[in-house]
Design a protein around this motif. Structure first.
Motif, PDB file in Angstrom:
ATOM      1  N   VAL A 110      -7.341   7.048  -6.909  1.00 24.47           N
ATOM      2  CA  VAL A 110      -8.152   6.818  -5.714  1.00 24.47           C
ATOM      3  C   VAL A 110      -8.056   7.994  -4.733  1.00 24.47           C
ATOM      4  N   TRP A 111      -6.836   8.524  -4.554  1.00 25.23           N
ATOM      5  CA  TRP A 111      -6.668   9.631  -3.610  1.00 25.23           C
ATOM      6  C   TRP A 111      -6.725  10.995  -4.300  1.00 25.23           C
ATOM      7  N   GLY A 112      -6.319  11.024  -5.561  1.00 23.47           N
ATOM      8  CA  GLY A 112      -6.457  12.262  -6.314  1.00 23.47           C
ATOM      9  C   GLY A 112      -5.403  13.309  -6.048  1.00 23.47           C
ATOM     10  N   TYR A 113      -4.308  12.953  -5.415  1.00 21.85           N
ATOM     11  CA  TYR A 113      -3.223  13.896  -5.167  1.00 21.85           C
ATOM     12  C   TYR A 113      -1.921  13.120  -5.044  1.00 21.85           C
ATOM     13  N   ASP A 114      -0.790  13.836  -5.126  1.00 17.24           N
ATOM     14  CA  ASP A 114       0.524  13.198  -5.022  1.00 17.24           C
ATOM     15  C   ASP A 114       0.865  12.898  -3.574  1.00 17.24           C
ATOM     16  N   PHE A 115       1.560  11.793  -3.365  1.00 19.30           N
ATOM     17  CA  PHE A 115       1.982  11.416  -2.016  1.00 19.30           C
ATOM     18  C   PHE A 115       3.395  11.893  -1.700  1.00 19.30           C
ATOM     19  N   TYR A 116       4.007  12.580  -2.635  1.00 17.49           N
ATOM     20  CA  TYR A 116       5.357  13.093  -2.444  1.00 17.49           C
ATOM     21  C   TYR A 116       6.303  11.973  -1.996  1.00 17.49           C
ATOM     22  N   GLY A 117       6.157  10.808  -2.595  1.00 19.29           N
ATOM     23  CA  GLY A 117       7.052   9.698  -2.328  1.00 19.29           C
ATOM     24  C   GLY A 117       6.621   8.798  -1.179  1.00 19.29           C
ATOM     25  N   ASP A 118       5.582   9.178  -0.431  1.00 18.48           N
ATOM     26  CA  ASP A 118       5.121   8.373   0.699  1.00 18.48           C
ATOM     27  C   ASP A 118       3.913   7.552   0.264  1.00 18.48           C
ATOM     28  N   ASP A 119       4.124   6.259  -0.004  1.00 17.39           N
ATOM     29  CA  ASP A 119       3.017   5.419  -0.471  1.00 17.39           C
ATOM     30  C   ASP A 119       2.596   4.392   0.571  1.00 17.39           C
ATOM     31  N   ARG A 120       2.917   4.654   1.836  1.00 15.46           N
ATOM     32  CA  ARG A 120       2.525   3.715   2.892  1.00 15.46           C
ATOM     33  C   ARG A 120       1.010   3.614   3.045  1.00 15.46           C
ATOM     34  N   THR A 121       0.312   4.691   2.715  1.00 17.12           N
ATOM     35  CA  THR A 121      -1.137   4.669   2.833  1.00 17.12           C
ATOM     36  C   THR A 121      -1.741   3.640   1.888  1.00 17.12           C
ATOM     37  N   LEU A 122      -1.211   3.529   0.668  1.00 14.14           N
ATOM     38  CA  LEU A 122      -1.703   2.522  -0.279  1.00 14.14           C
ATOM     39  C   LEU A 122      -1.447   1.127   0.267  1.00 14.14           C
ATOM     40  N   ASP A 123      -0.253   0.883   0.795  1.00 13.13           N
ATOM     41  CA  ASP A 123       0.074  -0.429   1.350  1.00 13.13           C
ATOM     42  C   ASP A 123      -0.870  -0.795   2.490  1.00 13.13           C
ATOM     43  N   THR A 124      -1.149   0.189   3.335  1.00 16.14           N
ATOM     44  CA  THR A 124      -2.051  -0.035   4.469  1.00 16.14           C
ATOM     45  C   THR A 124      -3.440  -0.419   3.993  1.00 16.14           C
ATOM     46  N   HIS A 125      -3.953   0.271   2.985  1.00 17.41           N
ATOM     47  CA  HIS A 125      -5.302  -0.010   2.502  1.00 17.41           C
ATOM     48  C   HIS A 125      -5.383  -1.338   1.763  1.00 17.41           C
ATOM     49  N   ILE A 126      -4.331  -1.708   1.057  1.00 16.05           N
ATOM     50  CA  ILE A 126      -4.321  -3.020   0.395  1.00 16.05           C
ATOM     51  C   ILE A 126      -4.402  -4.109   1.452  1.00 16.05           C
ATOM     52  N   LYS A 127      -3.656  -3.949   2.545  1.00 22.85           N
ATOM     53  CA  LYS A 127      -3.673  -4.927   3.628  1.00 22.85           C
ATOM     54  C   LYS A 127      -5.073  -5.014   4.258  1.00 22.85           C
ATOM     55  N   LEU A 128      -5.675  -3.856   4.519  1.00 29.06           N
ATOM     56  CA  LEU A 128      -7.019  -3.834   5.104  1.00 29.06           C
ATOM     57  C   LEU A 128      -8.039  -4.450   4.146  1.00 29.06           C
ATOM     58  N   LEU A 129      -7.907  -4.137   2.865  1.00 29.82           N
ATOM     59  CA  LEU A 129      -8.845  -4.639   1.869  1.00 29.82           C
ATOM     60  C   LEU A 129      -8.773  -6.152   1.759  1.00 29.82           C
ATOM     61  N   ARG A 130      -7.571  -6.692   1.785  1.00 29.20           N
ATOM     62  CA  ARG A 130      -7.425  -8.151   1.721  1.00 29.20           C
ATOM     63  C   ARG A 130      -8.060  -8.810   2.936  1.00 29.20           C
ATOM     64  N   ASN A 131      -7.896  -8.220   4.095  1.00 26.67           N
ATOM     65  CA  ASN A 131      -8.530  -8.769   5.296  1.00 26.67           C
ATOM     66  C   ASN A 131     -10.046  -8.741   5.166  1.00 26.67           C
ATOM     67  N   SER A 132     -10.577  -7.672   4.590  1.00 30.99           N
ATOM     68  CA  SER A 132     -12.028  -7.539   4.440  1.00 30.99           C
ATOM     69  C   SER A 132     -12.591  -8.542   3.431  1.00 30.99           C
ATOM     70  N   LEU A 133     -11.817  -8.844   2.400  1.00 27.70           N
ATOM     71  CA  LEU A 133     -12.289  -9.750   1.344  1.00 27.70           C
ATOM     72  C   LEU A 133     -12.245 -11.219   1.757  1.00 27.70           C
ATOM     73  N   GLY A 134     -11.533 -11.534   2.821  1.00 26.79           N
ATOM     74  CA  GLY A 134     -11.500 -12.915   3.302  1.00 26.79           C
ATOM     75  C   GLY A 134     -11.013 -13.890   2.249  1.00 26.79           C
ATOM     76  N   GLU A 135     -11.828 -14.901   1.950  1.00 27.20           N
ATOM     77  CA  GLU A 135     -11.418 -15.927   0.987  1.00 27.20           C
ATOM     78  C   GLU A 135     -11.211 -15.366  -0.415  1.00 27.20           C
ATOM     79  N   TYR A 136     -11.788 -14.192  -0.695  1.00 25.97           N
ATOM     80  CA  TYR A 136     -11.653 -13.601  -2.025  1.00 25.97           C
ATOM     81  C   TYR A 136     -10.445 -12.676  -2.128  1.00 25.97           C
TER      82      TYR A 136
END
Length: 223
Positions: free
Chosen positions: A181-207
């Protein structure tokens, strides 16, 4: 020649991004504050905007929100702060990527290349639609709707959801999602993925139930 707008009130930051950007073959224009960035973005079609958060006149988040009202140009935000709140605020404003200062100019240009190349690849895709009950995803038009109502998401939310859905019912490792999805290494920092999963779940609502967490592994979209 692809065009980059560099927005930062620090001349040294603009100069070093210009140096590396021109070396990569980009045409560089500069702005010193958010107001100037909004004005330039209305007058010129840029391939990507690199913008600092803390600036006079108009901050980067506000400038990004204003630009996204009339343009889909990718925005990479620069900030001295890397807390989750700041990242979420940026992604909700429509930011495509978030780089914490001090940063590596080479890594920044790699992210620029990924963003611009992904945009071209999206344009070349043929139309197809995924539907699960009231959830509909139009990959070509980049439209997600629930029960007929369009859902507004950040650019990276769309890309993450699209990748998950195209690989539905497959266990996807965290490292795989970051790379694809990002196309590059995070050098051990994967907080961005966690943040987007949280945002995505909020956007999907009941789904949101379709996005399953696999502890110690990653995620799976079940649908």
């Amino acid at each position: 020649m692809k065009k980059i707008l560099v927005v930062d009130d620090e001349e040294k930051i603009r100069a070093i991004i210009r140096k590396y950007g021109e070396f990569e073959g980009y045409y560089i224009e500069e702005a010193t504050d958010g107001m100037e960035a909004v004005k330039k973005a209305k007058e010129t079609d840029y391939d990507v905007i690199i913008m600092d958060v803390m600036m006079p006149e108009l901050d980067g988040f506000s400038a990004c929100s204003e630009i996204k009202k009339y343009s889909n140009v990718p925005v990479i935000m620069l900030s001295a702060r890397g807390e989750e709140y700041d990242r979420i605020h940026g992604f909700e404003a429509g930011v495509d990527d978030y780089v914490v200062k001090p940063f590596s100019p080479k890594e920044l240009m790699m992210r620029v290349n990924v963003v611009t190349n992904r945009g071209r690849a999206e344009e070349e895709k043929t139309a197809d639609i995924y539907q699960y009950e009231g959830l509909e995803i139009n990959f070509t038009a980049r439209i997600v709707s629930i029960d007929g109502a369009r859902i507004d998401m950040s650019p990276k939310e769309y890309e993450l959801l699209f990748y998950l859905v195209r690989n539905k019912n497959i266990a996807l490792q965290r490292e795989q999602l970051i790379t694809e999805v990002w196309g590059y290494d995070f050098y051990g920092d994967d907080r961005t993925l966690d943040t987007h999963i949280k945002l995505l779940r909020n956007s999907l609502g009941e789904y949101r139930k379709l996005l399953v967490t696999l502890r110690g592994v990653g995620y799976r979209f079940e649908g």
